[in-house]
Design an enzyme around this catalytic site. Structure first.
Site, PDB file in Angstrom:
ATOM      1  N   CYS A  88       0.860  -0.958  -0.196  1.00 43.30           N
ATOM      2  CA  CYS A  88      -0.045   0.063  -0.173  1.00 43.30           C
ATOM      3  C   CYS A  88       0.681   1.190   0.191  1.00 43.30           C
ATOM      4  CB  CYS A  88      -0.867   0.060   1.248  1.00 43.30           C
ATOM      5  SG  CYS A  88      -0.211  -0.365   2.819  1.00 43.30           S
ATOM      6  N   GLY A  89       2.068   1.190  -0.679  1.00 44.29           N
ATOM      7  CA  GLY A  89       2.855   2.287  -0.922  1.00 44.29           C
ATOM      8  C   GLY A  89       3.489   2.851   0.419  1.00 44.29           C
TER       9      GLY A  89
END
Lengths: 287, 140
Positions: A88-89
């Protein structure tokens, strides 16, 4: 130079990655919408509860509830909400950095209550004091799942293990933006100061002071729930963006690999033609 | 009985239940069961987990199992703000029965490490669900 077969194999691999990331992107955006809907449906409850809480608190005599009591701060607690999963980055890194920055400015000792595996792993590795750890609640964010967290926060405060408790989480702004925040959770800031409005006059059963025992824990649950749901929405939004970038990257890679493949194929064809031609030429010389 | 009605709603963290026009409501108060009729004075009651009975103008009664929380009577409407609220068709009877048995066992074991208040609350919640689901009706 890699053979055409090698390049084909790589293209197939990258295509798989592209498909997976596109699928994850779609799942994350569906979950994002659900998390947003969740935040929305909790709003009436949250608003009414803080409204009533103000009225009840205003009706209390000078008796300050222990959850509202300010104490000199020697030890603080911090609930850090991260996710259990990655991909998720920089979602978790951003929250962790915000929490660390806040803690580094504190003179008081700090104990952490981590929610979510990523934060727990990070702080454990860096030798922070972790008092309690909880997994991230499921997408339902059911009370049964985070009730223990809220209880740990409140008993920690009431038993004076913490003189102040903060909450670090990702505040959801929109599908492309979240902001890491550190918010004071306990003691609850005086609500009556929050907004001025005409107060209704109620009778209470039991007395207002005793009602606070029911209301305040319920209000703490609201604050925690809101933070959990906003974190969840932010996490899914971050995942949508990350997976989108990954899928686009994969697509680009497929493009360049395809070009490479075509070049390699052309080169081998040219080579073969040259071989045939030079073969033919050699034969001609023999005759 | 008079034809007067009032607006009634149940809110929880997870979702609001649709607002209804009702004749009266019977609620499980911390200090005993009480009834809310139209034109009740503004009041805040603490609720314990239990069955809440809603009587609508069509003469029908419906039950909702509520968790702990409170009930607020205001001029415009009456609101329940509870930790949970389930209609009969939403209740998992098997799960509630297991929860009840577990809580009873824990209370009977008299071991020092059990959290009596918690076990009691769990038992109350389970009983409320079973009552609303009509589990005891056939047994009486």
């Amino acid at each position: 130079m890699p053979s055409t077969r090698d390049i084909r194999r790589r293209i197939r691999g990258v295509k798989n990655i592209e498909q997976i990331t596109r699928a994850m992107n779609m799942i994350a955006s569906a979950r994002l919408r659900r998390a947003q809907a969740k935040a929305e449906s909790a709003r009436p409850y949250a608003e009414r509860i803080s409204e009533i809480l103000q009225d009840v608190e205003a009706s209390c005599a000078n008796d300050r509830h222990p959850l509202l009591a300010q104490r000199p701060v020697t030890r603080i607690g911090m609930v850090v909400i991260t996710s259990d999963r990655g991909l998720c980055g920089a979602f978790n890194a951003i929250i962790i950095r915000e929490a660390e920055e806040f803690l580094s400015k504190q003179t008081a000792q700090a104990g952490l209550i981590t929610v979510g595996r990523k934060g727990h792993e990070y702080f454990e590795r860096h030798g922070a004091t972790i008092d309690r750890q909880f997994p991230q609640p499921s997408r339902e964010v059911a009370l049964e799942e985070f009730g223990a967290t809220s209880k740990a926060v409140m008993t920690g405060y009431l038993e004076r293990r913490y003189d102040r408790v903060y909450l670090a989480y990702a505040q959801f702004v929109n599908a492309f933006k979240f902001v890491p925040v550190v918010q004071q959770l306990l003691p609850l800031e005086k609500l009556t100061a929050m907004e001025k409005r005409v107060r209704a006059l109620y009778q209470f059963e039991p007395a207002a002071e005793l009602l606070l025992d029911v209301l305040l824990p319920q209000y703490v649950e609201v604050l925690l729930y809101r933070a959990l749901v906003e974190s969840l929405a932010s996490e899914q939004a971050a995942r949508v963006v990350a997976m989108n970038a990954a899928a686009d990257g994969a697509e680009e890679m497929i493009g360049s690999l395809t070009r490479k493949y075509n070049r390699a194929r052309q080169a081998s064809i040219t080579r073969q033609i040259l071989e045939v031609m030079s073969g033919a030429e050699a034969l001609e010389h023999v005759h | 009985m008079s034809d007067k009605t009032f607006q009634f709603e149940i809110l929880t963290l997870q979702r609001p239940l649709p607002r209804q026009t009702v004749r009266f409501v019977v609620a499980p108060g911390q200090e005993g069961v009480f009834e809310i009729l139209p034109d009740h004075a503004p009041f805040v009651f603490a609720l314990r987990p239990g069955a809440l009975r809603i009587h609508t103008p069509d003469g029908k009664d419906s039950n909702v199992a509520v968790g702990s929380g409170f009930l607020v009577v205001q001029k415009a409407r009456t609101t329940v703000l509870a930790r949970s609220a389930e209609r009969p068709e939403e209740i998992d009877v098997k799960r509630a029965r297991q929860a009840k048995e577990r809580a009873e066992e824990r209370l009977q074991s008299r071991a020092s490490e059990i959290d009596v208040a918690r076990a009691k609350a769990a038992l109350q919640r389970a009983l409320a669900r079973l009552e609303v689901a009509g589990y005891f009706r056939g047994k009486k």
